[in-house]
Structures are given as C-alpha cells and as structure tokens.
Design a protein around this motif. Structure first.
Motif, PDB file in Angstrom:
ATOM      1  N   ALA A  48       4.178  -0.164 -35.244  1.00 53.26           N
ATOM      2  CA  ALA A  48       4.415  -0.912 -36.535  1.00 53.26           C
ATOM      3  C   ALA A  48       3.221  -0.470 -37.651  1.00 53.26           C
ATOM      4  CB  ALA A  48       4.402  -2.455 -36.457  1.00 53.26           C
ATOM      5  N   GLU A  49       2.145  -0.342 -37.267  1.00 52.27           N
ATOM      6  CA  GLU A  49       1.233   0.032 -38.385  1.00 52.27           C
ATOM      7  C   GLU A  49       1.404   1.630 -38.911  1.00 52.27           C
ATOM      8  OE1 GLU A  49      -2.308   0.171 -40.471  1.00 52.27           O
ATOM      9  OE2 GLU A  49      -1.464  -1.554 -39.455  1.00 52.27           O
ATOM     10  N   ALA A  50       1.839   2.503 -37.512  1.00 53.27           N
ATOM     11  CA  ALA A  50       2.332   3.787 -37.823  1.00 53.27           C
ATOM     12  C   ALA A  50       3.432   3.993 -38.596  1.00 53.27           C
ATOM     13  CB  ALA A  50       1.898   4.668 -36.445  1.00 53.27           C
ATOM     14  N   GLY A  51       4.264   3.107 -38.418  1.00 56.72           N
ATOM     15  CA  GLY A  51       5.619   3.371 -38.958  1.00 56.72           C
ATOM     16  C   GLY A  51       6.454   4.121 -38.244  1.00 56.72           C
ATOM     17  N   VAL A  52       6.268   3.997 -36.724  1.00 60.72           N
ATOM     18  CA  VAL A  52       7.098   4.988 -36.030  1.00 60.72           C
ATOM     19  C   VAL A  52       7.596   3.826 -34.534  1.00 60.72           C
ATOM     20  CG1 VAL A  52       5.872   6.891 -36.180  1.00 60.72           C
ATOM     21  CG2 VAL A  52       5.020   5.351 -34.186  1.00 60.72           C
ATOM     22  N   GLY A  53       8.392   4.328 -33.819  1.00 59.99           N
ATOM     23  CA  GLY A  53       8.754   3.759 -32.985  1.00 59.99           C
ATOM     24  C   GLY A  53       7.742   3.565 -31.623  1.00 59.99           C
ATOM     25  N   VAL A  54       8.195   2.952 -30.646  1.00 55.88           N
ATOM     26  CA  VAL A  54       7.069   2.653 -29.745  1.00 55.88           C
ATOM     27  C   VAL A  54       7.153   4.031 -28.767  1.00 55.88           C
ATOM     28  CG1 VAL A  54       6.587   1.447 -27.369  1.00 55.88           C
ATOM     29  CG2 VAL A  54       7.042   0.152 -29.566  1.00 55.88           C
ATOM     30  N   GLY A  55       8.473   4.525 -28.475  1.00 58.83           N
ATOM     31  CA  GLY A  55       8.665   5.757 -27.838  1.00 58.83           C
ATOM     32  C   GLY A  55       7.989   6.873 -28.284  1.00 58.83           C
ATOM     33  N   THR A  56       7.828   6.986 -29.643  1.00 58.32           N
ATOM     34  CA  THR A  56       6.906   8.048 -30.302  1.00 58.32           C
ATOM     35  C   THR A  56       5.555   7.871 -29.877  1.00 58.32           C
ATOM     36  OG1 THR A  56       8.320   7.891 -32.075  1.00 58.32           O
ATOM     37  CG2 THR A  56       6.054   9.132 -32.440  1.00 58.32           C
ATOM     38  N   ILE A  57       4.819   6.630 -29.599  1.00 57.27           N
ATOM     39  CA  ILE A  57       3.592   6.733 -29.089  1.00 57.27           C
ATOM     40  C   ILE A  57       3.615   7.215 -27.674  1.00 57.27           C
ATOM     41  CG2 ILE A  57       1.712   5.045 -28.662  1.00 57.27           C
ATOM     42  CD1 ILE A  57       2.624   3.646 -31.118  1.00 57.27           C
ATOM     43  N   TYR A  58       4.313   6.422 -27.013  1.00 65.96           N
ATOM     44  CA  TYR A  58       4.507   7.055 -25.514  1.00 65.96           C
ATOM     45  C   TYR A  58       4.883   8.452 -25.369  1.00 65.96           C
ATOM     46  CZ  TYR A  58       4.044   2.198 -24.054  1.00 65.96           C
ATOM     47  OH  TYR A  58       3.468   0.869 -23.855  1.00 65.96           O
ATOM     48  N   ARG A  59       5.422   9.228 -26.215  1.00 66.75           N
ATOM     49  CA  ARG A  59       5.652  10.573 -26.080  1.00 66.75           C
ATOM     50  C   ARG A  59       4.164  11.389 -26.328  1.00 66.75           C
ATOM     51  NH1 ARG A  59      10.032  10.255 -28.679  1.00 66.75           N
ATOM     52  NH2 ARG A  59       9.186  10.786 -30.708  1.00 66.75           N
ATOM     53  N   HIS A  60       3.606  10.830 -27.018  1.00 64.56           N
ATOM     54  CA  HIS A  60       2.228  11.488 -27.283  1.00 64.56           C
ATOM     55  C   HIS A  60       1.200  11.081 -26.308  1.00 64.56           C
ATOM     56  CE1 HIS A  60       3.277  13.724 -31.026  1.00 64.56           C
ATOM     57  NE2 HIS A  60       4.027  12.751 -31.509  1.00 64.56           N
ATOM     58  N   PHE A  61       1.223   9.857 -25.997  1.00 64.23           N
ATOM     59  CA  PHE A  61       0.078   9.258 -25.138  1.00 64.23           C
ATOM     60  C   PHE A  61       1.028   8.193 -23.792  1.00 64.23           C
ATOM     61  CE2 PHE A  61      -1.074   9.265 -29.680  1.00 64.23           C
ATOM     62  CZ  PHE A  61      -2.157  10.277 -29.463  1.00 64.23           C
ATOM     63  N   PRO A  62       0.992   9.180 -23.040  1.00 61.44           N
ATOM     64  CA  PRO A  62       1.979   8.306 -21.985  1.00 61.44           C
ATOM     65  C   PRO A  62       1.106   6.912 -21.331  1.00 61.44           C
ATOM     66  CG  PRO A  62       1.621  10.404 -21.525  1.00 61.44           C
ATOM     67  CD  PRO A  62       0.731  10.405 -22.655  1.00 61.44           C
ATOM     68  N   THR A  63      -0.204   7.117 -21.462  1.00 62.55           N
ATOM     69  CA  THR A  63      -0.735   5.800 -20.876  1.00 62.55           C
ATOM     70  C   THR A  63      -1.763   5.323 -22.006  1.00 62.55           C
ATOM     71  OG1 THR A  63      -2.797   6.959 -20.161  1.00 62.55           O
ATOM     72  CG2 THR A  63      -0.935   6.755 -18.826  1.00 62.55           C
ATOM     73  N   ARG A  64      -1.914   3.967 -21.972  1.00 66.80           N
ATOM     74  CA  ARG A  64      -3.006   3.246 -22.681  1.00 66.80           C
ATOM     75  C   ARG A  64      -4.399   4.191 -22.671  1.00 66.80           C
ATOM     76  NH1 ARG A  64      -3.367  -1.200 -25.707  1.00 66.80           N
ATOM     77  NH2 ARG A  64      -1.508  -1.777 -24.944  1.00 66.80           N
ATOM     78  N   ALA A  65      -4.944   4.397 -21.681  1.00 69.12           N
ATOM     79  CA  ALA A  65      -6.278   5.327 -21.559  1.00 69.12           C
ATOM     80  C   ALA A  65      -5.749   6.501 -22.509  1.00 69.12           C
ATOM     81  CB  ALA A  65      -6.530   5.668 -19.738  1.00 69.12           C
ATOM     82  N   ASP A  66      -4.870   7.112 -22.091  1.00 68.52           N
ATOM     83  CA  ASP A  66      -4.924   8.544 -22.833  1.00 68.52           C
ATOM     84  C   ASP A  66      -4.733   8.063 -24.573  1.00 68.52           C
ATOM     85  OD1 ASP A  66      -4.148   9.926 -20.687  1.00 68.52           O
ATOM     86  OD2 ASP A  66      -2.007   9.541 -21.109  1.00 68.52           O
ATOM     87  N   LEU A  67      -4.449   6.946 -24.795  1.00 70.09           N
ATOM     88  CA  LEU A  67      -4.342   6.866 -26.349  1.00 70.09           C
ATOM     89  C   LEU A  67      -5.781   6.262 -26.785  1.00 70.09           C
ATOM     90  CD1 LEU A  67      -2.958   6.072 -29.143  1.00 70.09           C
ATOM     91  CD2 LEU A  67      -2.632   3.782 -28.142  1.00 70.09           C
ATOM     92  N   ILE A  68      -6.550   5.455 -26.022  1.00 71.90           N
ATOM     93  CA  ILE A  68      -7.742   5.070 -26.250  1.00 71.90           C
ATOM     94  C   ILE A  68      -8.709   6.216 -26.319  1.00 71.90           C
ATOM     95  CG2 ILE A  68      -9.801   3.795 -25.305  1.00 71.90           C
ATOM     96  CD1 ILE A  68      -7.772   1.771 -24.276  1.00 71.90           C
ATOM     97  N   ILE A  69      -8.546   7.345 -25.461  1.00 70.36           N
ATOM     98  CA  ILE A  69      -9.454   8.420 -25.437  1.00 70.36           C
ATOM     99  C   ILE A  69      -9.060   9.220 -26.535  1.00 70.36           C
ATOM    100  CG2 ILE A  69     -10.010  10.652 -24.218  1.00 70.36           C
ATOM    101  CD1 ILE A  69      -9.339   8.740 -21.728  1.00 70.36           C
TER     102      ILE A  69
END
Length: 196
Positions: A48-69
C-alpha cells in the motif's frame, strides 16, 4: 535493420532503468513501514505504501528475509552515497557531519529488528555487518577528517567510535516512544566541537 529492431534497442535500457526505479520505490516504502511498524509489518502495508500489489513485492523479494536484506543494503548505499554529497554541499564540514549522522540515525532506527530476524542465519548477518562497516566507516571517516581539518571538531575520535556511540544512543528508541535518540545524538555531535 527493420523498424522493430530500431525501436527495441533503446527500450531495453529504459526498461532496466524503470525496473531499478520501481525496486527502489519498493525498498523506500518498506523502509518507511519498517520505521513505523517494525520488520514484521504485513507485506500488504508495504504494498500500500509503494502503491503496488502484494504480488509485485513477492516477485522482487520472494521471502521476508530477502526484503529485509535488500532494504538494509539499499539504506547502507543511500547513507554511503550521501556523505560526499553533504560534504560538498554543506556550509561547513561539521554541518555536513551532523546531517549525515541524522541519516545514520534514521538508518539505525529503520534496521531495528533486523538482527532478531536474521540471527538464526549467523553467517548472513555477519556478512551484512561487514558490508555495513566496509561502506559506512570510510564515509564517516571522511566527514570526521574534514571537520577536524577545518578546526571545527577535536581530532581524537575515530569513525567507528562515533558510529558505536550513535548506535548506543539509538538503542532506547525501540522500547520508549518518548525517547528522542535524535536529540541525544545531536548533543553528542555538538559536543565534538572545539572550544572557542
């Protein structure tokens, strides 16, 4: 060469630049959400903050650890790149140091919770910590050296000492909403000044 070949050439770099900007937007949004809600914030809040769908985030960062790193590395790079810019544009080296330390404080607050999330992956955290030191200690050293050379601050403090001191002052920010780490860090930076 036909028309489709000509039009395909310039589009590839443009698509890569767009993809890089989109990824940076996601990382900035995740960092903002991490500051307010911690690293365990729901992915839907980041989307929501980025203005994208949840799937977009998972496409770039498959896991929470990937996103945090990725957020951690993105913020380390932003902090590292800001140092020389602030030094060149600042009214004085000490002012540039103060502004950079404010960015560093923001970074430290944003990374709150990272150690807990990655602690089980000891080697991964060690690698991130080494990356952090390799990128930020030289920048802080440059700012301290310029401030000392201008006669604004004492010259007997190392970058690592200053960064550890700032880090220690930021520790209380996660458990007490009334705790103002930025104010205390400001006092520390002011205290570096040479007596008149």
């Amino acid at each position: 060469m036909n028309d489709s070949d000509r039009s395909a050439g310039p589009a590839a770099p443009s698509k890569r630049a767009d993809a890089r900007r989109n990824k940076e937007t996601l990382l900035d949004a995740a960092a903002a959400v991490f500051v307010t809600s911690g690293v365990e914030a729901p992915v839907r809040d980041i989307a929501a903050e980025a203005g994208v769908g949840v799937g977009t985030i998972y496409r770039h960062f498959p896991t929470r650890a990937d996103l945090i790193i990725a957020v951690y590395r993105h913020q380390v790079e932003a902090c590292a790149e800001a140092g020389p810019v602030l030094l060149a544009a600042g009214p004085t080296p000490h002012a540039a140091l103060g502004r950079w330390i404010n960015l560093f404080v923001d970074f430290l607050v944003t990374k709150h919770g990272l150690a807990g999330v990655l602690h089980s992956e000891g080697a991964g955290f060690d690698t991130l910590h080494a990356y952090f030191l390799d990128r930020l200690v030289p920048v802080c050293t440059q700012l301290l050296d310029a401030s000392a050379a201008s006669g604004e601050i004492r010259s007997d403090l190392t970058a690592l000492e200053l960064m550890r001191g700032v880090g220690n002052l930021c520790i209380g920010a996660d458990s007490d909403p009334r705790y103002d780490a930025r104010r205390l860090v400001g006092l520390l930076i002011a205290g570096l000044r040479q007596p008149l």
